[in-house]
Design a protein around this motif. Structure first.
Motif, PDB file in Angstrom:
ATOM      1  N   LYS A   1       0.792  -1.223   0.000  1.00  0.00           N
ATOM      2  CA  LYS A   1       0.000   0.000   0.000  1.00  0.00           C
ATOM      3  C   LYS A   1       0.829   1.280   0.000  1.00  0.00           C
ATOM      4  O   LYS A   1       0.515   2.239  -0.699  1.00  0.00           O
ATOM      5  CB  LYS A   1      -0.936   0.018   1.215  1.00  0.00           C
ATOM      6  N   GLN A   2       1.877   1.321   0.816  1.00  0.00           N
ATOM      7  CA  GLN A   2       2.594   2.578   1.033  1.00  0.00           C
ATOM      8  C   GLN A   2       4.092   2.449   0.784  1.00  0.00           C
ATOM      9  O   GLN A   2       4.668   1.369   0.903  1.00  0.00           O
ATOM     10  CB  GLN A   2       2.394   3.067   2.475  1.00  0.00           C
ATOM     11  N   THR A   3       4.683   3.598   0.458  1.00  0.00           N
ATOM     12  CA  THR A   3       6.133   3.736   0.420  1.00  0.00           C
ATOM     13  C   THR A   3       6.496   4.915   1.308  1.00  0.00           C
ATOM     14  O   THR A   3       6.035   6.033   1.084  1.00  0.00           O
ATOM     15  CB  THR A   3       6.647   3.983  -1.010  1.00  0.00           C
ATOM     16  N   ILE A   4       7.296   4.655   2.335  1.00  0.00           N
ATOM     17  CA  ILE A   4       7.660   5.687   3.302  1.00  0.00           C
ATOM     18  C   ILE A   4       9.178   5.840   3.334  1.00  0.00           C
ATOM     19  O   ILE A   4       9.907   4.856   3.466  1.00  0.00           O
ATOM     20  CB  ILE A   4       7.126   5.346   4.701  1.00  0.00           C
ATOM     21  N   SER A   5       9.631   7.071   3.192  1.00  0.00           N
ATOM     22  CA  SER A   5      11.067   7.370   3.197  1.00  0.00           C
ATOM     23  C   SER A   5      11.365   8.389   4.285  1.00  0.00           C
ATOM     24  O   SER A   5      10.692   9.419   4.383  1.00  0.00           O
ATOM     25  CB  SER A   5      11.507   7.925   1.836  1.00  0.00           C
TER      26      SER A   5
ATOM     27  N   ILE B   1       9.756  13.151   6.520  1.00  0.00           N
ATOM     28  CA  ILE B   1       9.240  11.813   6.226  1.00  0.00           C
ATOM     29  C   ILE B   1       8.308  11.935   5.028  1.00  0.00           C
ATOM     30  O   ILE B   1       7.321  12.671   5.079  1.00  0.00           O
ATOM     31  CB  ILE B   1       8.478  11.218   7.428  1.00  0.00           C
ATOM     32  N   LEU B   2       8.639  11.256   3.944  1.00  0.00           N
ATOM     33  CA  LEU B   2       7.807  11.273   2.751  1.00  0.00           C
ATOM     34  C   LEU B   2       6.908  10.044   2.751  1.00  0.00           C
ATOM     35  O   LEU B   2       7.380   8.913   2.919  1.00  0.00           O
ATOM     36  CB  LEU B   2       8.664  11.284   1.489  1.00  0.00           C
ATOM     37  N   VAL B   3       5.615  10.277   2.555  1.00  0.00           N
ATOM     38  CA  VAL B   3       4.631   9.200   2.578  1.00  0.00           C
ATOM     39  C   VAL B   3       3.875   9.196   1.261  1.00  0.00           C
ATOM     40  O   VAL B   3       3.302  10.213   0.863  1.00  0.00           O
ATOM     41  CB  VAL B   3       3.633   9.366   3.746  1.00  0.00           C
ATOM     42  N   GLY B   4       3.886   8.076   0.567  1.00  0.00           N
ATOM     43  CA  GLY B   4       3.179   7.999  -0.706  1.00  0.00           C
ATOM     44  C   GLY B   4       2.598   6.625  -0.948  1.00  0.00           C
ATOM     45  O   GLY B   4       2.883   5.672  -0.210  1.00  0.00           O
ATOM     46  N   LYS B   5       1.801   6.524  -1.974  1.00  0.00           N
ATOM     47  CA  LYS B   5       1.223   5.239  -2.353  1.00  0.00           C
ATOM     48  C   LYS B   5       2.250   4.442  -3.157  1.00  0.00           C
ATOM     49  O   LYS B   5       3.012   4.998  -3.949  1.00  0.00           O
ATOM     50  CB  LYS B   5      -0.040   5.445  -3.191  1.00  0.00           C
ATOM     51  N   THR B   6       2.244   3.146  -2.953  1.00  0.00           N
ATOM     52  CA  THR B   6       3.118   2.277  -3.737  1.00  0.00           C
ATOM     53  C   THR B   6       2.620   2.222  -5.177  1.00  0.00           C
ATOM     54  O   THR B   6       1.417   2.114  -5.431  1.00  0.00           O
ATOM     55  CB  THR B   6       3.143   0.862  -3.130  1.00  0.00           C
TER      56      THR B   6
ATOM     57  N   ALA C   1       4.889  -0.766   6.228  1.00  0.00           N
ATOM     58  CA  ALA C   1       5.514   0.553   6.066  1.00  0.00           C
ATOM     59  C   ALA C   1       4.973   1.527   7.097  1.00  0.00           C
ATOM     60  O   ALA C   1       5.718   2.329   7.668  1.00  0.00           O
ATOM     61  CB  ALA C   1       5.270   1.063   4.651  1.00  0.00           C
ATOM     62  N   SER C   2       3.689   1.462   7.340  1.00  0.00           N
ATOM     63  CA  SER C   2       3.065   2.358   8.315  1.00  0.00           C
ATOM     64  C   SER C   2       3.672   2.182   9.704  1.00  0.00           C
ATOM     65  O   SER C   2       3.895   3.156  10.437  1.00  0.00           O
ATOM     66  CB  SER C   2       1.554   2.098   8.363  1.00  0.00           C
ATOM     67  N   ALA C   3       3.962   0.931  10.071  1.00  0.00           N
ATOM     68  CA  ALA C   3       4.518   0.647  11.395  1.00  0.00           C
ATOM     69  C   ALA C   3       5.923   1.193  11.562  1.00  0.00           C
ATOM     70  O   ALA C   3       6.435   1.259  12.681  1.00  0.00           O
ATOM     71  CB  ALA C   3       4.507  -0.857  11.645  1.00  0.00           C
ATOM     72  N   LEU C   4       6.545   1.597  10.475  1.00  0.00           N
ATOM     73  CA  LEU C   4       7.865   2.210  10.552  1.00  0.00           C
ATOM     74  C   LEU C   4       7.791   3.576  11.221  1.00  0.00           C
ATOM     75  O   LEU C   4       8.733   4.018  11.874  1.00  0.00           O
ATOM     76  CB  LEU C   4       8.452   2.363   9.141  1.00  0.00           C
ATOM     77  N   VAL C   5       6.615   4.234  11.081  1.00  0.00           N
ATOM     78  CA  VAL C   5       6.478   5.618  11.541  1.00  0.00           C
ATOM     79  C   VAL C   5       5.428   5.788  12.640  1.00  0.00           C
ATOM     80  O   VAL C   5       5.600   6.609  13.542  1.00  0.00           O
ATOM     81  CB  VAL C   5       6.102   6.524  10.342  1.00  0.00           C
ATOM     82  N   TRP C   6       4.326   5.018  12.570  1.00  0.00           N
ATOM     83  CA  TRP C   6       3.225   5.184  13.522  1.00  0.00           C
ATOM     84  C   TRP C   6       2.978   3.908  14.314  1.00  0.00           C
ATOM     85  O   TRP C   6       3.250   2.804  13.823  1.00  0.00           O
ATOM     86  CB  TRP C   6       1.935   5.567  12.792  1.00  0.00           C
TER      87      TRP C   6
END
Length: 249
Positions: free
Chosen positions: A99-103, A111-116, A224-229
C-alpha cells in the motif's frame, strides 16, 4: 524493487586474453543473459522469509582544481520480502509494502509518505524489470570487454558495457562494468562511469552474498506504516519533530 542478484552453479567459462572483440561480445552476452535468467529462477520467497544483503557504495568525484581526489561512501542494508522492501543507511530509511512507500531523511527531518506504484510493483513481481534491464543494456550498449580475473581472491568475470553515445543521456552513464562470480553468477561488484562533464566520475557498488533469513530475525517492521506510527496512528517518539510530507493523495 528487487535489487539483489542471486545465482546458481554454472560451469566456469574462461576467456583467453587473445580473443577478438566479436568473441568477447558473444561470451559476455551469454554470461549476462544467464545472470538475468538466474534472477528469474531465484525470486520466490515464503511469507516468513526475507533476503538480506549489504551494499557498499563509493562515489568518486572528478578532481578539483588542485588535483585532489574527492570521494564519499555509504553502506546500505537491504531486506527484501515477498510483499515488502526495507533499506537503511545513514542518509535514508525506506520501506515499501503493498500500500505505502515511506522514506525517512534524518538530515532534513522529513518523512515522505506515498502510495506504492502498483504497476511498477507488479512488473517487479512478474520479472518484467529483468527483461527491461537486460534488453535496455543489450540495445543501448556493446560489450567491449569480457575477461576472467580475481576480485578479492574470488574468480570473476569482468564485463564492460560501453554505452552508445546517443544513449548515454538516456542511461546517465557512458560505461557500466560488472564483476560476476564465475561459479555462482552472483554480481559481486558494479561500477557506473558517468559522461565527461559530470561532476561525478564514477560510482562503485560492492554487494555481499544474498542470504535468506526469517522475518523475525530482521529489524523490519510488519508494514511501512509501522515504521512511523504505532497501532493507534500516533507518531513514534523517535520521529518527533519530523515534517510529514504526503507525496500522493
Amino acid at each position: 524493487m528487487k535489487v539483489w542478484l542471486v545465482g546458481c552453479l554454472l560451469a566456469v567459462l574462461w576467456v583467453a586474453t587473445g580473443q577478438v572483440m566479436a568473441q568477447n561480445n558473444s561470451q559476455g552476452e551469454t554470461i549476462f543473459r544467464e545472470v538475468c535468467q538466474v534472477l528469474q529462477q531465484n525470486d520466490s520467497l515464503a511469507d516468513n522469509e526475507l533476503v538480506h544483503t549489504t551494499y557498499q557504495a563509493m562515489t568518486f568525484f572528478r578532481e578539483d582544481a588542485k588535483g585532489a581526489l574527492q570521494q564519499s561512501g555509504t553502506q546500505l542494508e537491504v531486506y527484501v520480502g515477498k510483499d515488502k522492501v526495507y533499506y537503511s543507511s545513514s542518509d535514508i530509511t525506506c520501506m515499501q509494502d503493498k500500500k505505502q512507500t515511506i522514506s525517512i531523511f534524518p538530515d532534513s527531518h522529513r518523512i515522505l509518505v506515498g502510495k506504492t506504484n502498483t504497476a511498477a510493483r507488479k512488473a517487479s513481481i512478474d520479472g518484467q524489470w529483468r527483461k527491461i534491464v537486460r534488453d535496455t543494456l543489450l540495445t543501448c550498449a556493446t560489450i567491449t570487454e569480457c575477461k576472467s580475473e580475481l576480485l578479492e581472491g574470488i574468480p570473476v568475470y569482468k564485463l564492460v558495457f560501453s554505452i552508445f553515445p546517443q544513449r548515454q543521456i538516456l542511461l546517465g552513464m557512458r560505461e557500466l562494468i560488472i564483476w560476476v562470480d564465475a561459479d555462482s553468477k552472483i554480481t559481486r561488484q558494479m561500477e557506473m562511469v558517468y559522461p565527461t562533464g559530470s561532476t561525478i566520475e564514477k560510482t562503485r557498488m560492492s554487494f555481499s552474498v544474498p542470504k535468506r533469513i526469517k522475518v523475525d530475525s530482521a529489524p523490519v517492521p510488519v508494514s511501512a506504516s509501522a515504521l512511523v506510527w504505532d497501532s493507534k496512528g500516533t507518531l513514534l517518539p523517535v520521529w518527533k519533530g519530523y515534517e510529514i510530507v504526503q507525496t500522493s493523495k
